[in-house]
Design a protein around this motif. Structure first.
Motif, PDB file in Angstrom:
ATOM      1  N   LYS A 127       0.829  -1.186  -0.103  1.00  0.00           N
ATOM      2  CA  LYS A 127      -0.230   0.097  -0.039  1.00  0.00           C
ATOM      3  C   LYS A 127       1.043   1.360  -0.020  1.00  0.00           C
ATOM      4  CE  LYS A 127      -3.954  -1.915   2.192  1.00  0.00           C
ATOM      5  NZ  LYS A 127      -5.020  -1.931   3.646  1.00  0.00           N
ATOM      6  N   GLU A 128       1.937   1.192   0.744  1.00  0.00           N
ATOM      7  CA  GLU A 128       2.748   2.374   0.821  1.00  0.00           C
ATOM      8  C   GLU A 128       3.529   2.544  -0.789  1.00  0.00           C
ATOM      9  OE1 GLU A 128       2.115   0.748   4.515  1.00  0.00           O
ATOM     10  OE2 GLU A 128       2.961  -0.240   2.777  1.00  0.00           O
ATOM     11  N   GLU A 129       3.806   1.518  -1.290  1.00  0.00           N
ATOM     12  CA  GLU A 129       4.607   1.724  -2.594  1.00  0.00           C
ATOM     13  C   GLU A 129       3.564   2.233  -3.615  1.00  0.00           C
ATOM     14  OE1 GLU A 129       7.732  -1.644  -3.105  1.00  0.00           O
ATOM     15  OE2 GLU A 129       5.768  -2.410  -3.162  1.00  0.00           O
ATOM     16  N   THR A 130       2.187   1.798  -3.647  1.00  0.00           N
ATOM     17  CA  THR A 130       0.960   2.225  -4.416  1.00  0.00           C
ATOM     18  C   THR A 130       0.675   3.625  -4.250  1.00  0.00           C
ATOM     19  OG1 THR A 130       0.112  -0.151  -4.466  1.00  0.00           O
ATOM     20  CG2 THR A 130      -1.130   1.723  -5.056  1.00  0.00           C
ATOM     21  N   LYS A 131       0.747   3.999  -2.995  1.00  0.00           N
ATOM     22  CA  LYS A 131       0.429   5.561  -2.593  1.00  0.00           C
ATOM     23  C   LYS A 131       1.441   6.509  -3.171  1.00  0.00           C
ATOM     24  CE  LYS A 131      -0.833   8.446   1.358  1.00  0.00           C
ATOM     25  NZ  LYS A 131      -0.873   8.422   2.934  1.00  0.00           N
ATOM     26  N   MET A 132       3.001   5.836  -3.122  1.00  0.00           N
ATOM     27  CA  MET A 132       3.880   6.935  -3.420  1.00  0.00           C
ATOM     28  C   MET A 132       4.105   7.158  -5.115  1.00  0.00           C
ATOM     29  SD  MET A 132       6.837   5.800  -0.556  1.00  0.00           S
ATOM     30  CE  MET A 132       7.993   6.804  -1.403  1.00  0.00           C
ATOM     31  N   ALA A 133       3.514   5.977  -5.744  1.00  0.00           N
ATOM     32  CA  ALA A 133       3.724   5.662  -7.066  1.00  0.00           C
ATOM     33  C   ALA A 133       3.027   6.935  -7.986  1.00  0.00           C
ATOM     34  CB  ALA A 133       3.290   4.524  -7.478  1.00  0.00           C
ATOM     35  N   ASN A 134       4.059   7.940  -8.563  1.00  0.00           N
ATOM     36  CA  ASN A 134       3.605   8.739  -9.377  1.00  0.00           C
ATOM     37  C   ASN A 134       4.531   8.886 -10.722  1.00  0.00           C
ATOM     38  OD1 ASN A 134       3.012  11.120 -10.657  1.00  0.00           O
ATOM     39  ND2 ASN A 134       1.907  11.810  -8.937  1.00  0.00           N
ATOM     40  N   LYS A 161      -3.948  21.471  -6.272  1.00  0.00           N
ATOM     41  CA  LYS A 161      -2.977  21.661  -5.425  1.00  0.00           C
ATOM     42  C   LYS A 161      -2.391  20.370  -4.730  1.00  0.00           C
ATOM     43  CE  LYS A 161      -4.419  26.247  -3.771  1.00  0.00           C
ATOM     44  NZ  LYS A 161      -5.058  27.018  -2.586  1.00  0.00           N
ATOM     45  N   LYS A 162      -3.172  19.460  -5.016  1.00  0.00           N
ATOM     46  CA  LYS A 162      -2.925  17.871  -4.853  1.00  0.00           C
ATOM     47  C   LYS A 162      -2.101  16.983  -5.959  1.00  0.00           C
ATOM     48  CE  LYS A 162      -7.412  18.101  -2.203  1.00  0.00           C
ATOM     49  NZ  LYS A 162      -8.495  17.101  -2.082  1.00  0.00           N
ATOM     50  N   VAL A 163      -1.777  17.697  -6.703  1.00  0.00           N
ATOM     51  CA  VAL A 163      -1.180  16.801  -7.903  1.00  0.00           C
ATOM     52  C   VAL A 163       0.084  16.143  -7.478  1.00  0.00           C
ATOM     53  CG1 VAL A 163       0.106  17.193 -10.112  1.00  0.00           C
ATOM     54  CG2 VAL A 163      -1.987  18.232  -9.943  1.00  0.00           C
ATOM     55  N   SER A 164       0.983  16.867  -6.870  1.00  0.00           N
ATOM     56  CA  SER A 164       2.268  16.332  -6.333  1.00  0.00           C
ATOM     57  C   SER A 164       2.279  14.987  -5.643  1.00  0.00           C
ATOM     58  CB  SER A 164       3.091  17.526  -5.756  1.00  0.00           C
ATOM     59  OG  SER A 164       2.432  17.861  -4.683  1.00  0.00           O
ATOM     60  N   SER A 165       1.136  15.126  -4.904  1.00  0.00           N
ATOM     61  CA  SER A 165       1.107  13.694  -4.004  1.00  0.00           C
ATOM     62  C   SER A 165       0.094  12.925  -4.550  1.00  0.00           C
ATOM     63  CB  SER A 165       0.432  14.270  -2.411  1.00  0.00           C
ATOM     64  OG  SER A 165      -0.869  14.813  -2.737  1.00  0.00           O
ATOM     65  N   MET A 166      -0.395  12.898  -5.853  1.00  0.00           N
ATOM     66  CA  MET A 166      -1.494  11.896  -6.462  1.00  0.00           C
ATOM     67  C   MET A 166      -0.782  10.721  -6.692  1.00  0.00           C
ATOM     68  SD  MET A 166      -3.907  14.134  -8.832  1.00  0.00           S
ATOM     69  CE  MET A 166      -4.922  15.506  -8.055  1.00  0.00           C
ATOM     70  N   THR A 167      -1.379   9.648  -6.789  1.00  0.00           N
ATOM     71  CA  THR A 167      -0.911   8.326  -7.379  1.00  0.00           C
ATOM     72  C   THR A 167      -1.306   8.586  -8.937  1.00  0.00           C
ATOM     73  OG1 THR A 167      -3.184   7.007  -7.106  1.00  0.00           O
ATOM     74  CG2 THR A 167      -1.340   6.981  -5.467  1.00  0.00           C
ATOM     75  N   ASP A 168      -0.817   7.776  -9.532  1.00  0.00           N
ATOM     76  CA  ASP A 168      -1.039   7.682 -11.263  1.00  0.00           C
ATOM     77  C   ASP A 168      -2.742   7.346 -11.231  1.00  0.00           C
ATOM     78  OD1 ASP A 168       1.418   8.179 -11.847  1.00  0.00           O
ATOM     79  OD2 ASP A 168       2.148   5.975 -12.332  1.00  0.00           O
ATOM     80  N   GLY A 169      -3.280   6.457 -10.454  1.00  0.00           N
ATOM     81  CA  GLY A 169      -4.431   6.030 -10.479  1.00  0.00           C
ATOM     82  C   GLY A 169      -5.271   7.146 -10.061  1.00  0.00           C
ATOM     83  N   GLU A 170      -4.880   7.995  -9.314  1.00  0.00           N
ATOM     84  CA  GLU A 170      -5.881   9.182  -9.095  1.00  0.00           C
ATOM     85  C   GLU A 170      -5.879  10.253 -10.129  1.00  0.00           C
ATOM     86  OE1 GLU A 170      -5.203   8.979  -4.133  1.00  0.00           O
ATOM     87  OE2 GLU A 170      -3.635   9.971  -5.273  1.00  0.00           O
TER      88      GLU A 170
END
Length: 251
Positions: A193-200, A229-238
């Motif tokens: 889950k941590e890797e997925t959250k960080m993936a961008n 304002k949330k782009v930098s913390s978004m995952t690819d999926g988001e």
């Protein structure tokens, strides 16, 4: 179909401008896909070879090179990897497989690629083409895979997100042609889950473009929340989900 090995090559030659260029670059991405499919097959001991053209300077030379390489024997299945281009990038475009006389295989692979992306890459199906050099001028059975379109932000994001799944789906169907199956170790590893959250995987330019797009769609009332304002913390999926919503609401 009685073949002893899979023969894979990426389309076009080494010049990155020799193929379709858009959000994705066909020459670069086709090589990534072809090499990854080859690696997956090789790891499972599925007989396969890989060719790429690093010498040609024009299309005729390129076709001649590939045809000559494949025509050195007559016991393989030729798989040519490409990416497509067309339309304005906002329509429902996806994946397709071109064939000369291998319709059933083309149907299976197009369906498999689409399924690997959860239907994100729309299945455009199998299309017969008897005018293409690699399909028409080689002795062996051949297919040409158009993985996705290079000129769509949405579909480029799907391709990047599901790259491993796409390659594994292609390799699985190719292995079946030889009566083989892939080893479990070649499957896509499950991310935490941590890797997925960080993936961008967005580039800095793409992030800035996405910020501007989300700001504009919010100001125009297309989206009710300002996500810029949330782009930098978004995952690819988001990011992909928001892009799909924007495209759907502006068509």
């Amino acid at each position: 179909m009685n073949v002893k090995e899979i023969e894979i090559h990426p389309g076009h030659w080494i010049n990155p401008r020799s193929g379709a260029v858009g959000i994705l670059n066909e020459v670069i991405e086709a090589r990534k896909v072809a090499k990854r499919v080859y690696e997956i097959l090789k790891t499972s001991n599925v007989p396969c070879t890989y060719y790429e053209d690093n010498t040609s300077t024009n299309q005729r030379q390129n076709i001649n090179y590939l045809v000559n390489q494949h025509n050195k024997d007559r016991d393989g299945l030729i798989v040519s990897i490409h990416l497509n281009s067309g339309g304005d990038g906002s329509k429902a475009i996806g994946t397709e497989v071109l064939y000369y006389d291998q319709q059933a295989l083309a149907v299976r692979i197009s369906k498999a690629i689409s399924a690997a992306t959860g239907g994100g890459l729309i299945n455009r199906g199998a299309k017969q083409r008897k005018d293409l050099g690699v399909l028409a001028s080689t002795y062996e059975p051949a297919i040409l895979i158009e993985v996705c379109f290079v000129n769509s932000v949405v579909y480029a994001a799907i391709y990047r997100r599901d790259f491993e799944k796409i390659c594994f789906a292609i390799a699985t169907e190719l292995a079946k042609c030889l009566g083989e199956s892939l080893k479990p170790s070649t499957s896509t590893p499950t991310k935490s889950k941590e890797e997925t959250k960080m993936a961008n995987s967005l580039t800095s330019t793409a992030k800035e473009d996405l910020k501007a797009l989300l700001k504009t769609t919010y100001q125009k009332g297309i989206l009710k929340v300002d996500h810029s304002k949330k782009v930098s913390s978004m995952t690819d999926g988001e990011a992909l989900g928001l892009l799909i919503s924007v495209v759907k609401r502006t068509l």
